[in-house]
Scaffold this motif. Structure first.
Motif, PDB file in Angstrom:
ATOM      1  N   CYS A  68      -0.750   3.883   3.132  1.00 28.59           N
ATOM      2  CA  CYS A  68      -0.104   2.698   3.688  1.00 28.59           C
ATOM      3  C   CYS A  68       0.303   1.821   2.513  1.00 28.59           C
ATOM      4  O   CYS A  68      -0.548   1.246   1.833  1.00 28.59           O
ATOM      5  CB  CYS A  68      -1.035   1.939   4.616  1.00 28.59           C
ATOM      6  N   CYS A  83      -1.347   1.392  10.284  1.00 26.51           N
ATOM      7  CA  CYS A  83      -1.865   0.508   9.251  1.00 26.51           C
ATOM      8  C   CYS A  83      -1.801  -0.927   9.768  1.00 26.51           C
ATOM      9  O   CYS A  83      -0.844  -1.313  10.472  1.00 26.51           O
ATOM     10  CB  CYS A  83      -1.018   0.652   7.991  1.00 26.51           C
ATOM     11  N   GLU A 113       3.554   3.632   6.556  1.00 22.21           N
ATOM     12  CA  GLU A 113       2.591   4.727   6.549  1.00 22.21           C
ATOM     13  C   GLU A 113       3.270   6.042   6.166  1.00 22.21           C
ATOM     14  O   GLU A 113       4.455   6.248   6.458  1.00 22.21           O
ATOM     15  CB  GLU A 113       1.935   4.902   7.931  1.00 22.21           C
ATOM     16  N   GLY A 172       1.997  -1.548  10.918  1.00 23.42           N
ATOM     17  CA  GLY A 172       3.005  -0.592  10.544  1.00 23.42           C
ATOM     18  C   GLY A 172       3.561   0.084  11.784  1.00 23.42           C
ATOM     19  O   GLY A 172       3.105  -0.179  12.910  1.00 23.42           O
ATOM     20  N   TRP A 213      -6.979   0.753   9.054  1.00 26.38           N
ATOM     21  CA  TRP A 213      -6.333   1.749   9.903  1.00 26.38           C
ATOM     22  C   TRP A 213      -6.877   1.690  11.325  1.00 26.38           C
ATOM     23  O   TRP A 213      -8.082   1.557  11.541  1.00 26.38           O
ATOM     24  CB  TRP A 213      -6.598   3.150   9.345  1.00 26.38           C
ATOM     25  N   LEU A 269       4.477  -2.777   6.266  1.00 22.72           N
ATOM     26  CA  LEU A 269       3.472  -1.738   6.069  1.00 22.72           C
ATOM     27  C   LEU A 269       4.125  -0.403   6.399  1.00 22.72           C
ATOM     28  O   LEU A 269       4.601  -0.206   7.519  1.00 22.72           O
ATOM     29  CB  LEU A 269       2.272  -1.987   6.979  1.00 22.72           C
TER      30      LEU A 269
END
Length: 113
Positions: A22, A95, A6, A104, A36, A4
Motif C-alpha cells: 500500500c 488499505c 494497493e 484505498g 489493512w 492509497l
C-alpha cells in the motif's frame, strides 16, 4: 487528499504466500496510522492488521500467526506479508489510513486449488 494504492494481490493456492503493498501519498498524518482490512461479498469490512503506534501492531486472531505487517518509511508504503494462505483468506483487501479516515480502492486475493 490522501491516496492509497494497493498492489500485489491475485490468485494463490492454499498454503502459498502473497505480499500486498500500500503506497500512500498526500497529507498522511503518519505511516503508523495505516493498516489493512478485508471484505467478502455481502460481508463487513474487517480488520486484518494495523499499526497502532510506532512499531506497535494489532492483528486479527485469524491471521496473527500467518500475516506480518511491515513498512518502508522512505517510500510511505506498508506491506502485508501473507503466509500459509487459506481459502478463508479470500477477500478484497483494503488499505486504510485511520488518521485521514481514507480507504484505498482495494485489491482482490483469491485462494483456491
Amino acid at each position: 487528499q490522501v491516496q492509497l494504492v494497493e498492489s500485489g494481490g491475485g490468485a494463490v493456492q492454499p498454503g502459498g504466500s502473497l505480499k500486498l503493498s500500500c503506497a500512500a501519498s498526500g497529507p498522511i498524518t503518519s505511516i503508523y496510522g495505516l493498516g489493512w482490512y478485508r471484505q467478502v461479498p455481502g460481508g463487513t469490512r474487517d480488520l486484518v492488521a494495523i499499526y497502532i503506534g510506532a512499531e506497535l501492531t494489532h492483528y486479527a486472531e485469524a491471521v496473527k500467526a500467518r500475516f506480518t505487517l511491515s513498512k518502508d518509511i522512505a517510500k510511505n508504503t506498508i506491506y502485508l506479508q501473507m503466509n500459509n494462505i487459506q481459502p478463508e483468506d479470500t477477500a478484497k483487501y483494503y488499505c486504510f489510513d485511520r488518521g485521514a479516515n481514507s480507504w484505498g480502492q482495494g485489491i482482490q486475493v483469491t485462494v483456491s486449488s
